[in-house]
Design a protein around this motif. Structure first.
Motif, PDB file in Angstrom:
ATOM      1  N   PRO A  60       0.814  -1.219   0.000  1.00 40.02           N
ATOM      2  CA  PRO A  60       0.000   0.000   0.000  1.00 40.02           C
ATOM      3  C   PRO A  60       0.846   1.267   0.000  1.00 40.02           C
ATOM      4  N   HIS A  71      -6.568   6.854  -3.793  1.00 43.82           N
ATOM      5  CA  HIS A  71      -7.792   6.050  -3.831  1.00 43.82           C
ATOM      6  C   HIS A  71      -8.390   6.012  -5.236  1.00 43.82           C
ATOM      7  N   GLN A  88      -4.075   0.933  -2.611  1.00 41.22           N
ATOM      8  CA  GLN A  88      -4.447   0.683  -1.226  1.00 41.22           C
ATOM      9  C   GLN A  88      -3.657   1.648  -0.341  1.00 41.22           C
ATOM     10  N   ALA A  89      -4.249   2.070   0.783  1.00 42.13           N
ATOM     11  CA  ALA A  89      -3.571   2.960   1.720  1.00 42.13           C
ATOM     12  C   ALA A  89      -3.276   2.219   3.020  1.00 42.13           C
ATOM     13  N   LEU A 128     -10.699   9.115   4.621  1.00 37.65           N
ATOM     14  CA  LEU A 128     -10.947   7.900   3.853  1.00 37.65           C
ATOM     15  C   LEU A 128     -12.428   7.749   3.525  1.00 37.65           C
ATOM     16  N   HIS A 135      -8.195  -0.410   2.646  1.00 38.41           N
ATOM     17  CA  HIS A 135      -7.392   0.634   3.296  1.00 38.41           C
ATOM     18  C   HIS A 135      -7.292   0.309   4.798  1.00 38.41           C
TER      19      HIS A 135
END
Length: 470
Positions: A219, A264, A269-270, A287, A301
């Motif tokens: 991520p 995003h 992916q975070a 988010l 995420h």
């Protein structure tokens, strides 16, 4: 026999000749001795770096300071980073080279400490880069062998997969080189990278999840606040004993908004560093805004750390939007002193909470981070909620051993979209497993940290076997 452990948030790196490993030091005198030895090895004037000291384990029960390093290395610049990475101690030569003195303004997002006389004590919190940027950058060739050694060491802990939290798109080709040279010999890696703008990320040509079963892109990493060696985590209420100070953000809120929306929308992916409850709630709000604007069914995420528990409303929102956590219960054990010093009430009792977010429906994986690397401390703290002193913190946050093992295996695999290929022992999955010398499900919890890994298997191949103590 259990599934191989998945360290879903850790920091693994190779080091040049100037580096000293301080992770096992137990006194300032020992630290000084290692610095003196390194001076003799490198010669006068050369930079000396190190990582891993913690005052919690020092016989002197204090931090190493500028005066200590001046005794050990009067003619070499030295910078030694504390375990956790949120502060460092430097000596006089290093301060002079960086042109830092008592008149230097405090850096944004950090603190240059002074003693009771107003003199610099050598400790810099959060912004040690004001000195560290002067250290010559090591080439990949210099650190490659030590990186391979560090990676193989993970197998002795029973770690068969990890997510490296401080990678970059520039360093990813170096990781590919290492894994190409040692295919099948190293734990499976997911490399987090920083967001460097749409053009750079497009030119990189890969996204979260790209790669193979041995090495994948992880991520996007974003640092939102600091940690507890200052403290600098961003909290909703002032710290214990403070009237106003609540820590600091490490990123401008506007930049955070822009970065989260961009990554995003681009399909990344975070994995976001957020320790204080104010930082956690800010990240969740951002988010959620990104997901409302551009819904994604399976984004996964997640937040790294989640130390100061946020509101119930925030945790309910996380469950609703599928925002997960990778938690480090080992911090409850090793950082007990920091939490007791800086937090109070429910904030200290529920530090690094586990059961509460799970009860809200949040996906919680367990990882080691860097203090210390190794699953047994995390498993011990997850099921006992004990700190170094033996004090129990919010016993109701404890997990059963089976839950803790699942959080360190299958739940970690979920965060890298790999729960269908690893994280449990099932037909059709990769045969990543470890053999232990005692049954974690039946032993007295007091003996968890005594557990030894006898064998580690990666894809059905024996890659580590215990050969006895030296």
């Amino acid at each position: 026999v259990i599934p191989g452990f998945i360290d879903s948030h850790t920091h693994l790196r190779g080091q040049p000749q100037r580096y000293i490993d301080l992770t096992k030091t137990t006194s300032i005198e020992e630290v000084k001795g290692l610095v003196t030895d390194k001076v003799a090895e490198l010669g006068t004037g050369e930079w000396i770096t190190g990582y891993g000291w913690s005052e919690d384990f020092m016989a002197e029960q204090r931090r190493p300071l500028r005066s200590d390093l001046d005794e050990a290395a009067p003619d070499n610049p030295v910078i030694l980073t504390r375990a956790g990475g949120h502060s460092a101690v430097v000596n006089t030569v290093a301060l002079r080279r960086a042109e830092v003195d008592e008149t230097t303004e405090q850096p944004e997002g950090g603190v240059i400490e002074k003693d009771e006389r107003g003199q610099l004590n050598g400790v810099i919190r959060e912004r040690q880069d004001i000195v560290g940027h002067l250290v010559p950058e090591a080439t990949f060739e210099e650190v490659r062998d030590s990186l391979v050694s560090v990676l193989k060491d993970q197998l002795s802990f029973g770690i068969t997969s990890f997510t490296h939290a401080t990678g970059s798109i520039e360093s990813y080709p170096e990781w590919k080189t290492v894994y190409g040279m040692h295919r099948g010999e190293l734990p499976r890696g997911n490399i987090q990278v920083r967001w460097e703008g749409p053009a750079a990320m497009t030119a990189f040509g890969m996204q979260s999840g790209d790669g193979d079963e041995h090495l994948r892109v992880g991520p996007i990493k974003i640092f939102v606040d600091g940690g507890f060696t200052g403290p600098a985590a961003y909290t909703k209420a002032p710290y214990k004993g403070e009237s106003e100070y609540r820590g600091k953000l490490s990123i401008d809120p506007g930049e955070l908004t822009t970065t989260i929306r961009a990554l995003h929308t681009a399909g990344w992916q975070a994995g976001i560093h957020a320790i204080g409850d104010a930082a956690i709630e800010l990240v969740v709000d951002e988010l959620v805004a990104a997901l409302d604007e551009a819904p994604r069914v399976d984004h996964r995420h997640y937040l790294n750390h989640f130390t100061v528990m946020p509101s119930s409303e925030t945790m309910a929102t996380m469950a609703e939007y599928g925002i997960a956590i990778t938690q480090q219960p080992n911090f409850t054990y090793t950082l007990e002193g920091r939490y007791v010093d800086y937090l109070d009430g429910d904030r200290v009792e529920h530090n690094n909470s586990l059961r509460t977010p799970m009860n809200h429906g949040v996906h919680v994986a367990i990882s080691s981070d860097i203090l210390p690397i190794g699953p047994m401390v995390g498993l011990y703290a997850a099921v006992t909620r004990k700190g170094l002193s033996g004090r129990v913190f919010a016993e109701e946050e404890a997990l059963t051993m089976m839950e803790a093992i699942q959080a360190y295996t299958l739940y970690g695999a979920y965060l890298s979209f790999e729960e269908n290929t690893k994280g449990s022992i099932e037909p059709g999955k990769l045969a990543d497993l470890v053999v232990l010398d005692q049954d974690l499900l039946t032993i007295d919890p007091a003996h968890i940290m005594d557990t030894r890994v006898l064998q580690t298997w990666l894809g059905g191949k024996l890659v580590y076997e215990y050969e006895g103590d030296e």
